[in-house]
Design an enzyme around this catalytic site. Structure first.
Site, PDB file in Angstrom:
ATOM      1  N   LYS A  94       0.833  -1.219   0.000  1.00 28.46           N
ATOM      2  CA  LYS A  94       0.000   0.000   0.000  1.00 28.46           C
ATOM      3  C   LYS A  94       0.861   1.261   0.000  1.00 28.46           C
ATOM      4  O   LYS A  94       0.804   2.089   0.908  1.00 28.46           O
ATOM      5  CB  LYS A  94      -0.979   0.013   1.178  1.00 28.46           C
TER       6      LYS A  94
HETATM    7  O1  S5P Z   1      -9.511  -2.746   1.830  1.00 26.77           O
HETATM    8  C1  S5P Z   1      -8.732  -3.640   2.124  1.00 26.77           C
HETATM    9  C2  S5P Z   1      -7.564  -3.865   1.375  1.00 26.77           C
HETATM   10  C3  S5P Z   1      -6.749  -4.934   1.716  1.00 26.77           C
HETATM   11  S1  S5P Z   1      -5.428  -5.293   0.672  1.00 26.77           S
HETATM   12  N1  S5P Z   1      -9.009  -4.485   3.148  1.00 26.77           N
HETATM   13  C4  S5P Z   1      -8.187  -5.519   3.504  1.00 26.77           C
HETATM   14  O2  S5P Z   1      -8.528  -6.263   4.441  1.00 26.77           O
HETATM   15  N2  S5P Z   1      -7.011  -5.736   2.807  1.00 26.77           N
HETATM   16  C5  S5P Z   1      -6.062  -6.801   3.189  1.00 26.77           C
HETATM   17  O3  S5P Z   1      -6.726  -8.068   3.028  1.00 26.77           O
HETATM   18  C6  S5P Z   1      -5.612  -6.762   4.659  1.00 26.77           C
HETATM   19  O4  S5P Z   1      -4.410  -6.027   4.799  1.00 26.77           O
HETATM   20  C7  S5P Z   1      -5.429  -8.224   5.006  1.00 26.77           C
HETATM   21  O5  S5P Z   1      -4.125  -8.652   4.654  1.00 26.77           O
HETATM   22  C8  S5P Z   1      -6.415  -8.959   4.108  1.00 26.77           C
HETATM   23  C9  S5P Z   1      -7.717  -9.350   4.787  1.00 26.77           C
HETATM   24  O6  S5P Z   1      -7.491 -10.269   5.783  1.00 26.77           O
HETATM   25  P1  S5P Z   1      -8.690 -10.965   6.613  1.00 26.77           P
HETATM   26  O7  S5P Z   1      -7.973 -11.779   7.644  1.00 26.77           O
HETATM   27  O8  S5P Z   1      -9.518  -9.891   7.227  1.00 26.77           O
HETATM   28  O9  S5P Z   1      -9.454 -11.803   5.630  1.00 26.77           O
END
Ligand code: S5P
Length: 265
Positions: free
Chosen positions: A90
């Site tokens: 990011k």
């Molecule tokens: O808007 C976003 C963008 C990203 S890249 N929301 C997110 O959650 N992410 C990433 O996706 C976040 O940094 C994490 O690595 C992943 C989601 O992880 P989870 O465990 O919540 O599924």
């Protein structure tokens, strides 16, 4: 709706073509986010889940035991299982600074990550700075058009600007982090985080929607799934369940529309 193999023709970035092709060949539109602080665990999970995924998403700066051979170990796994590596850095600074952050420092991200992402707050100079380093290496950029977190400011005209910027830099930008399909260019790819089997939230503002909501109603292309898989009792089995559901959802929509079209024709 176009089949993945048709979308290859519309993609300008060679990595987008490769991603469409390997999604089709491996029957997967699952990206896994392995947000562990242990390098050994990252590599072990990447090896375990490799056959199920089209993309491995990393956060290299959360590793507590990072060593400089991580990049080559990840690339070996990417070659073995045929997935792309996406470092979720990011970037969000002026062009000169992001070019250094991308190429230099501890992590040398450009050496091993096929894909990176960036916020558009700084404007087009950021894309130029990243492109200067990444394009000669065949790397690609994903722009953050929307976010999954509660209260995000990435909406409305901000999102519209992100799409316009991405579409005007298609030689380096291959898609968007978005909650739904936003670009009408069939060569551009939408990647959506915030996905679980059941909708909900975490304690820090993350919002989850279901696979069906993201890929069906909202027409995204690739789901990014983290803790639902990595924190599961059996991560491989969970990845298999999610991959099959996501692929069916992605494909059944295509099949439904082609059947309707052929009946109409
Ligand atoms: O808007 C976003 C963008 C990203 S890249 N929301 C997110 O959650 N992410 C990433 O996706 C976040 O940094 C994490 O690595 C992943 C989601 O992880 P989870 O465990 O919540 O599924």
């Amino acid at each position: 709706m176009l089949h993945l193999t048709d979308r290859v023709e519309f993609a300008i970035h060679p990595l987008a073509k490769r991603l469409f092709t390997l999604m089709d060949e491996k029957s997967t539109n699952l990206a896994v986010a392995i947000d562990t602080t242990s390098q050994a665990e990252l590599l072990a999970l990447a090896d375990l889940l490799g056959p199920e995924i089209c993309i491995l998403k990393t956060h290299v700066d959360i590793l507590e035991d990072f060593t400089s051979d991580l990049g080559s170990a990840l690339r070996d796994l990417a070659q073995k299982h045929r997935f792309l590596i996406f470092e979720d850095r990011k970037f969000a600074d002026i062009g000169q600074t992001v070019s250094l952050q991308y190429e230099k420092g501890l992590y040398h991200i450009a050496e091993w990550a096929d894909l990176i992402n960036a916020h558009i707050v700084p404007g087009p100079g950021l894309i130029d700075g990243l492109k200067k380093i990444g394009k000669p290496l065949g790397r690609g950029l994903i722009l953050i058009a929307e976010m999954s977190s509660f209260g995000t400011l990435a909406e409305g005209s901000y999102t519209k600007h992100a799409i316009e910027l991405g579409e005007s830099h298609r030689d380096f930008v291959l898609g968007f982090i978005a909650l739904r399909k936003l670009s009408t260019c069939p060569g551009m790819i939408h990647f959506t985080p915030g996905v679980k089997l059941q909708p909900g939230r975490d304690a820090l503002g993350q919002r989850y929607r279901t696979i069906e909501e993201v890929l069906g109603e909202n027409q995204s292309d690739v789901i990014i799934v983290g803790r639902e898989i990595t924190h599961a009792h059996d991560p491989l089995q969970m990845a298999q369940v999610i991959r099959k559901r996501a692929w069916w959802c992605f494909y059944s929509d295509f099949l439904d529309k082609s059947i309707v079209r052929s009946n109409q024709g």
